[in-house]
Design a protein around this motif. Sequence first.
Motif, PDB file in Angstrom:
ATOM      1  N   LYS A  13      35.048  36.912  33.729  1.00  0.00           N
ATOM      2  CA  LYS A  13      34.505  36.668  34.745  1.00  0.00           C
ATOM      3  C   LYS A  13      33.395  35.650  35.036  1.00  0.00           C
ATOM      4  O   LYS A  13      32.291  36.269  33.988  1.00  0.00           O
ATOM      5  N   SER A  52      38.289  46.466  41.285  1.00  0.00           N
ATOM      6  CA  SER A  52      38.733  46.960  42.602  1.00  0.00           C
ATOM      7  C   SER A  52      38.931  45.836  43.638  1.00  0.00           C
ATOM      8  O   SER A  52      38.955  46.022  44.984  1.00  0.00           O
ATOM      9  N   THR A  53      39.382  44.695  43.172  1.00  0.00           N
ATOM     10  CA  THR A  53      39.806  43.456  43.875  1.00  0.00           C
ATOM     11  C   THR A  53      38.619  42.997  44.834  1.00  0.00           C
ATOM     12  O   THR A  53      38.788  42.118  45.661  1.00  0.00           O
ATOM     13  N   LEU A  54      37.452  43.340  44.645  1.00  0.00           N
ATOM     14  CA  LEU A  54      36.513  42.617  45.428  1.00  0.00           C
ATOM     15  C   LEU A  54      35.780  41.319  44.831  1.00  0.00           C
ATOM     16  O   LEU A  54      35.959  40.362  45.621  1.00  0.00           O
ATOM     17  N   TYR A  55      35.939  41.175  43.661  1.00  0.00           N
ATOM     18  CA  TYR A  55      35.858  39.927  43.052  1.00  0.00           C
ATOM     19  C   TYR A  55      36.945  39.287  42.476  1.00  0.00           C
ATOM     20  O   TYR A  55      37.837  40.053  41.883  1.00  0.00           O
ATOM     21  N   THR A  56      36.918  37.982  42.543  1.00  0.00           N
ATOM     22  CA  THR A  56      38.107  37.218  41.697  1.00  0.00           C
ATOM     23  C   THR A  56      38.010  37.328  40.167  1.00  0.00           C
ATOM     24  O   THR A  56      36.754  36.869  40.064  1.00  0.00           O
ATOM     25  N   MET A  74      46.459  44.475  48.019  1.00  0.00           N
ATOM     26  CA  MET A  74      46.508  45.611  49.095  1.00  0.00           C
ATOM     27  C   MET A  74      47.022  46.840  48.601  1.00  0.00           C
ATOM     28  O   MET A  74      46.772  47.790  48.965  1.00  0.00           O
ATOM     29  N   ARG A  77      44.412  48.552  46.342  1.00  0.00           N
ATOM     30  CA  ARG A  77      43.415  48.992  47.160  1.00  0.00           C
ATOM     31  C   ARG A  77      43.810  50.489  47.641  1.00  0.00           C
ATOM     32  O   ARG A  77      43.041  51.484  47.875  1.00  0.00           O
ATOM     33  N   GLN A  78      45.167  50.707  47.855  1.00  0.00           N
ATOM     34  CA  GLN A  78      45.508  52.169  48.401  1.00  0.00           C
ATOM     35  C   GLN A  78      45.491  53.079  47.118  1.00  0.00           C
ATOM     36  O   GLN A  78      45.538  54.326  47.556  1.00  0.00           O
ATOM     37  N   ILE A  82      36.788  53.919  45.530  1.00  0.00           N
ATOM     38  CA  ILE A  82      35.419  53.651  44.929  1.00  0.00           C
ATOM     39  C   ILE A  82      34.330  54.425  45.277  1.00  0.00           C
ATOM     40  O   ILE A  82      34.184  54.674  46.355  1.00  0.00           O
ATOM     41  N   VAL A  83      33.617  54.542  44.327  1.00  0.00           N
ATOM     42  CA  VAL A  83      32.111  55.181  44.570  1.00  0.00           C
ATOM     43  C   VAL A  83      31.051  54.083  44.184  1.00  0.00           C
ATOM     44  O   VAL A  83      30.900  54.129  42.941  1.00  0.00           O
ATOM     45  N   PRO A  84      30.747  53.064  45.001  1.00  0.00           N
ATOM     46  CA  PRO A  84      29.738  52.282  44.592  1.00  0.00           C
ATOM     47  C   PRO A  84      28.389  52.663  44.142  1.00  0.00           C
ATOM     48  O   PRO A  84      28.179  53.865  44.481  1.00  0.00           O
ATOM     49  N   TYR A 106      41.622  53.747  55.234  1.00  0.00           N
ATOM     50  CA  TYR A 106      42.476  53.916  54.128  1.00  0.00           C
ATOM     51  C   TYR A 106      43.924  54.613  54.696  1.00  0.00           C
ATOM     52  O   TYR A 106      44.681  55.054  54.014  1.00  0.00           O
ATOM     53  N   GLY A 150      35.046  58.083  48.793  1.00  0.00           N
ATOM     54  CA  GLY A 150      36.063  57.729  47.697  1.00  0.00           C
ATOM     55  C   GLY A 150      37.247  58.442  47.364  1.00  0.00           C
ATOM     56  O   GLY A 150      37.908  58.213  46.914  1.00  0.00           O
TER      57      GLY A 150
ATOM     58  N   GLN B 413      33.512  37.338  48.741  1.00  0.00           N
ATOM     59  CA  GLN B 413      34.027  37.374  47.532  1.00  0.00           C
ATOM     60  C   GLN B 413      33.007  36.685  46.610  1.00  0.00           C
ATOM     61  O   GLN B 413      32.141  36.120  47.067  1.00  0.00           O
ATOM     62  N   ARG B 414      32.915  36.697  45.358  1.00  0.00           N
ATOM     63  CA  ARG B 414      32.025  36.088  44.499  1.00  0.00           C
ATOM     64  C   ARG B 414      32.751  35.534  43.211  1.00  0.00           C
ATOM     65  O   ARG B 414      33.900  35.990  42.941  1.00  0.00           O
TER      66      ARG B 414
END
Lengths: 315, 414
Positions: A13, A52-56, A74, A77-78, A82-84, A106, A150, B413-414
């Motif tokens: 990344k 967790s699919t948030l960032y590419t 998708m 994600r199911q 996540i516990v940020p 969810y 979460g 997104q980032r």
Amino acid sequence: MMAPILEVQNLVKKYGDFTAVKGISFDIKEGEIFSLLGPNGAGKTTTISVLSTLYTATGGSATIGGHSVFAEPMTVRQIIGIVPQELALYDDLTARENLSFWGQMYNLSGKTLATRINEVLEQIGLTDKANQRVKTYSGGMKRRVNIGVGLLHRPRLLFMDEPTVGIDPQSRRAILDSVKELNRQGMTVLYTTHYMEEAQELSDRVGIIDHGELIALGTQAELKSQVGQNETLVLAVAETDDPQILADKLKTVPGVLKADVIDHTITTITPDAQGIISPTILLANQLGIKINAIDIQEPNLEAVFLHLTGRALRD
Amino acid sequence: MKKAFLIGWKDVKLAFRDRAALLLMLAAPFLLTLGLGLVTGRFSGSSNTGISDIPFVIVNQDEGQLGTELVKVFESEDMADLLEPSSASDPVAARQAVDEDKLAAVIVIPAGFSESFFSSQDSIEAPAIELYSNPARPTSVGVITTILESFLARAEMIRAGSEVTLTQLLSTGRLQPQEVAAAAERMAEQQSEAGASNSSLTLKNVTESGAEVDFDVLAYMAPGMALMFLMFTTTNGGRSLLAEQRLGTLPRLLTTPVNTTQVLGGKVLGIFLTGAAQMLILIVASTLFFQLNWGDPLAVLLLVLAAVVGAVGWGMIITALARTPGQVSAVGSALMLGFGILGGSFINLDNMPNWFRVIAKITPNAWGLDGFNTLALGGGLANILTPILALLIMGVALFAISVFIINRRGFGQR
């Protein structure tokens, strides 16, 4: 242990010219607690954000439950929860309203949702305060709701990103106990932390991450074996004295492999900690440095990190 | 769709639980409307709207005393600053000038108006004075209406007084029946010259649609304030998108089985529902507390929804261009006040130069006020199709640009 629920291959990344994660590879088996241990800025949160699919991702591959994280977000994600690290709740909603909202995100609804909300409230010990707005809660209570969100949809894999940062010891204890309980119930957990004690207490396996690279991976025994049978002698030096002078002298003492200073603490790696106590005290007296406390530690993950990087986890 | 609605509904709940936001959404516009109503004398019966040189035409087809007196009233020195009347003989051409927004109104004094007024025969119904008004200039029309009604009220008072006097003179034998008509005319002449007048005579106030209405100056102010603070609500709603990014709830949402379209759609829906609720609450409150007539309820509802769409568009474009919630708040406040002034919430656009009125059309306030005033003056849905369409186009176009910018930046997104 069962088959891997998560498999990561050469994950990269980048943010512009800065590479936050440098081609890491690991897997997590169903039912285990896997810790990513590393100092702040090591790449733990970025790794979780990508998984967790948030960032590419910039490169590499990752699958969760056999589904590509990047091609089937998708579905992934199911499967995950996540516990940020930061509290991600709506302060002006009650705990019950928060859980209801996130549960519906969810795909929970009706009786299932109502039942799960009650179960989770029970689990996080907030049933009697469920109808109070979150903004009236203490930091520890908010953390518990943050975890509860979460858990709502019973994820197969739970990502917990430094969930104990900034809370009191009692709440921290409760969170660690709840992680072990969730794992006993069959949940797989990916836990990130920079607290060596937490990784030691919770983990079946640990990945040590530093500067975006996975520098060690294995069970705690496997990792500790990397530093052999060395022990750690920890010296607390008086705040009025300079610990660096003593650390530099200690490096010349036979049997001392490393002597590093963090604040006013000297961490010394040696095969025989007991054996170097006398020369250490002698040196301190000669230099006029006051030692407030001495502690001998068995080989631990802190020592592993120190061994691998030459720095302490808190650096 | 369900998830978008859930996200939107959550935002509505949060907006209405935020006390500071509630103050600006509901209390401020309501109190400002109340204050302006007091300042302009709406609640005491007198009115000072600060407007001047209202252009209108009088078509006097009456050859009698009363018609002449009415023209004198409008052309008097006292009214010189406020009114700019001119005379015409062709009512059709004059109405056309109103339709083309060249005039605020046309007053047509029909033939035989004075004669019917002086007639002692109850069977003769006085022909109505016609006020053909321009819905785009509601305040100007309100001023003309007030002067006209005042004149007619005085004329009626004179007639009633004259009737009593003549009856007494006849019963005491001081006046012969054949002398009544001449005496009545002399009395009316004297009294009207002395500045009196009033009426069972009616004022026929008509719009292009032909509906008869009473204009209330508060009907101009209340929507002005509501629309101005609607801009606060929509920019504040847009700000919440960036605030959620910072608070971590947006990233968390984007790790649940919800796609970005649902999240963005939900956020916009939340702003829309909050804005619509705010407008409707203010409308209901002003109807209950100020007895304000907003006009046809269905048309009002549709105009409210269109105005909110337009305002949401502006809220979203600010959000798309800003980097922090603080930037949205700062720009949003400036835009709220700027659009309030430019869009006519504080000034009467009728008095502004044409170029100003053209620029004002970039604001939802101007289009919204245009529509609300038309409805308050008795217009119907058919009369406000242009503002509704303009607001919808404005909202959709700005929203499309916002989505383009947000997607280009990488939403969440980032």
